[in-house]
Motif scaffolding. Structure first.
Motif, PDB file in Angstrom:
ATOM      1  N   LEU A  33      66.625 -20.039  -5.512  1.00  0.00           N
ATOM      2  CA  LEU A  33      66.640 -21.165  -4.563  1.00  0.00           C
ATOM      3  C   LEU A  33      65.262 -21.387  -3.951  1.00  0.00           C
ATOM      4  CD1 LEU A  33      70.022 -20.549  -2.682  1.00  0.00           C
ATOM      5  CD2 LEU A  33      69.533 -22.286  -4.390  1.00  0.00           C
ATOM      6  N   TYR A  34      64.512 -20.288  -3.806  1.00  0.00           N
ATOM      7  CA  TYR A  34      63.161 -20.396  -3.252  1.00  0.00           C
ATOM      8  C   TYR A  34      62.125 -20.615  -4.353  1.00  0.00           C
ATOM      9  CZ  TYR A  34      64.368 -19.111   1.570  1.00  0.00           C
ATOM     10  OH  TYR A  34      64.861 -19.102   2.855  1.00  0.00           O
ATOM     11  N   ASP A  35      62.597 -20.853  -5.577  1.00  0.00           N
ATOM     12  CA  ASP A  35      61.712 -21.163  -6.705  1.00  0.00           C
ATOM     13  C   ASP A  35      60.845 -19.986  -7.156  1.00  0.00           C
ATOM     14  OD1 ASP A  35      60.684 -22.733  -8.710  1.00  0.00           O
ATOM     15  OD2 ASP A  35      59.151 -23.661  -7.460  1.00  0.00           O
ATOM     16  N   PHE A  36      61.441 -18.790  -7.179  1.00  0.00           N
ATOM     17  CA  PHE A  36      60.745 -17.621  -7.731  1.00  0.00           C
ATOM     18  C   PHE A  36      61.237 -17.360  -9.153  1.00  0.00           C
ATOM     19  CE2 PHE A  36      59.871 -17.079  -3.334  1.00  0.00           C
ATOM     20  CZ  PHE A  36      58.708 -16.331  -3.262  1.00  0.00           C
ATOM     21  N   GLU A  37      60.324 -16.863  -9.997  1.00  0.00           N
ATOM     22  CA  GLU A  37      60.702 -16.509 -11.372  1.00  0.00           C
ATOM     23  C   GLU A  37      60.689 -14.996 -11.513  1.00  0.00           C
ATOM     24  OE1 GLU A  37      58.251 -18.475 -14.294  1.00  0.00           O
ATOM     25  OE2 GLU A  37      58.422 -20.349 -13.175  1.00  0.00           O
TER      26      GLU A  37
END
Ligand code: HAM
Length: 438
Positions: A33-37
């Motif tokens: 959701l926080y755009d981490f991979e």
């Protein structure tokens, strides 16, 4: 001959692994959701990576590292934390190439520290961590801390947690402070432990968070970093605090918080549980900004930032709190058969239901109906299905709804629809009851 697991390690099974997986699912979802991979790096790295980054004089390196020479004579260490390996991978794979903003990476990995084991302090443990690599914005600091807070909020721990925060300033300011500390502690040599004396020249900062010396008055009264911080350092920190205020995140400024890893500069923080049952293992999350680590690992002059949460500690904190675990280990149905021949039918029916997405439990070799029914109840199954010669000759199967206690003879080809309908009816009932406040 019998074998036991090494001290400070854990076998993960039963409820423990369900708890682990429940937490992992939440954390991975939040990370996305926080755009981490996600990144997975090797469990072991060259020893030097950790001595250079975590610090030659840190406890983690001097006392807690699992290191060895491999058969090729290389100095290897099991990773004691996740930041150094993530940064190494970022630099080595030039993940920054053709990219403008920060790379945002998360990991869920096992780590190794030779610590004195107790609940929540393990020699093999697990962390979920995130790293912003190439971050220039103070809003990343704010987002990073608020993400950690959100995770604790999600698990209902907000009221049992204190966020401690400090500003370590830029590296230059810190060096000036360190020189001052060296002078100051030299006046108290006779009161310092042997460990602290060894750190005096190389890294007097470690004396501040030493478990024993850190409690002594002259250590508490040592010169404070705040005196050495520049206006720019202070403004940066104030901005973070203003951001936290705006997000309604409460914090305590703790000027003794230096963290046990040498790479930090700028903001450092810890989320500490106030639950009395967690004394000694109360720090759930630790993190901060690191201005020089990426460059010192051979990469560009970029800053990084992140935090890590200990999974074992989070489990302890949740068990000590009101949190209700969501995992449901019960099967939808338990299937038994009257004899060996019909066991093949049971196996076929089980496969059919599983292919339709139902969780089915069996215990082949047990033929008595009573025993099978007891097993179904013990396993908390919703339905008990029993295949016997009399009914199967008419293409029917006996199905008992163990919650409503209703029994039916159901045609084989209607079995799935039957169970599905009954399950939905029960869900409707539950919702109705909830609505009526029962
Ligand atoms: P750390 O404070 O060393 O930071 O560890 C983070 C968390 O890992 C702790 O708050 C605790 O929950 C858990 N932990 C540490 N040691 C143990 C242990 N022996 N047994 C069980 N749990 C433990 C770091 O490791 C940094 N790499 C965090 C970071 C990421 N900073 C920036 N980015």
């Amino acid at each position: 001959m019998t074998f036991t697991k090494p001290r400070g390690t854990q076998d993960w099974f039963g409820e423990d692994i369900l708890k682990f997986n429940e937490i992992a699912d939440v954390l991975v979802t939040v990370a996305k959701l926080y755009d981490f991979e996600q990144i997975v790096t090797p469990t072991f790295e060259n020893l030097e990576l950790f001595t250079k980054s975590v610090g030659e004089t840190s406890d983690i390196v001097t006392k807690e590292l699992y290191n060895f020479q491999d058969k090729g004579g290389r100095n290897i260490a099991l990773r004691p934390e996740g930041t150094a390996g993530t940064v190494r991978a970022y630099v080595e794979n030039k993940m920054y190439a053709n990219k403008t903003g920060p790379s945002k990476l998360f990991y869920l990995i096992n780590l190794f520290r030779y610590e004195r084991p107790q609940g929540g302090r393990m020699r093999e443990f697990h962390q979920f961590g995130i790293e912003y690599l190439n971050t220039t914005s103070v809003y990343d600091d704010i987002e990073c801390i608020s993400m950690a807070q959100n995770i604790l909020n999600y698990f209902g721990l907000a009221d049992e947690i204190v966020l401690k925060i400090n500003n370590l300033g830029s590296f230059k300011q810190r060096l000036a402070w360190i020189e001052e500390l060296k002078k100051y502690f030299s006046n108290y040599k006779n009161q310092l432990s042997e460990d602290s004396l060894n750190r005096l020249e190389k890294n007097p900062l470690r004396i501040l968070d030493d478990k024993v010396d850190g409690e002594k008055d002259f250590v508490k009264n040592a010169p404070k970093l705040a005196q050495y911080l520049t206006d720019e350092d202070n403004e940066y920190f104030s901005k973070i605090l203003r951001g936290l205020n705006a997000l309604n995140i409460s914090y305590e400024i703790d000027d003794s918080l230096v963290r046990g890893l040498d790479y930090y500069t700028g903001v450092v923080f810890e989320f500490v549980s106030t639950n009395k049952n967690l004394v000694g293992k109360s720090t759930l999350i630790g993190g901060g900004r690191y201005a020089n680590l990426i460059k010192e690992t051979g990469g560009p002059d970029y800053q990084g930032l992140g935090f890590a949460i200990g999974i074992e500690r989070l489990i302890l904190a949740l068990d000590a709190s009101e949190y209700e675990w969501n995992f449901d280990n019960a099967p939808d149905a338990f299937i038994g058969a009257e004899n060996e021949e019909l066991t093949m039918v049971a196996l076929g029916v089980a496969t059919l239901l599983r292919n339709m997405g139902m969780k089915v439990s069996t215990e082949y070799g047990e033929y008595k109906k009573d025993r099978n029914a007891k097993l179904a109840i013990r396993k908390n199954a919703n339905f008990f299905i029993y295949i016997d010669a009399k009914n199967i000759d008419n293409n029917k199967i006996s199905v008992e709804n163990l919650e409503t206690k209703t029994k039916d003879l159901v045609p084989v080809e209607e079995l799935y629809e039957y169970i599905q309908k009954q399950t939905l009816d029960m869900l409707d009932k539950d919702l109705e009851n909830e609505f009526e406040g029962n």
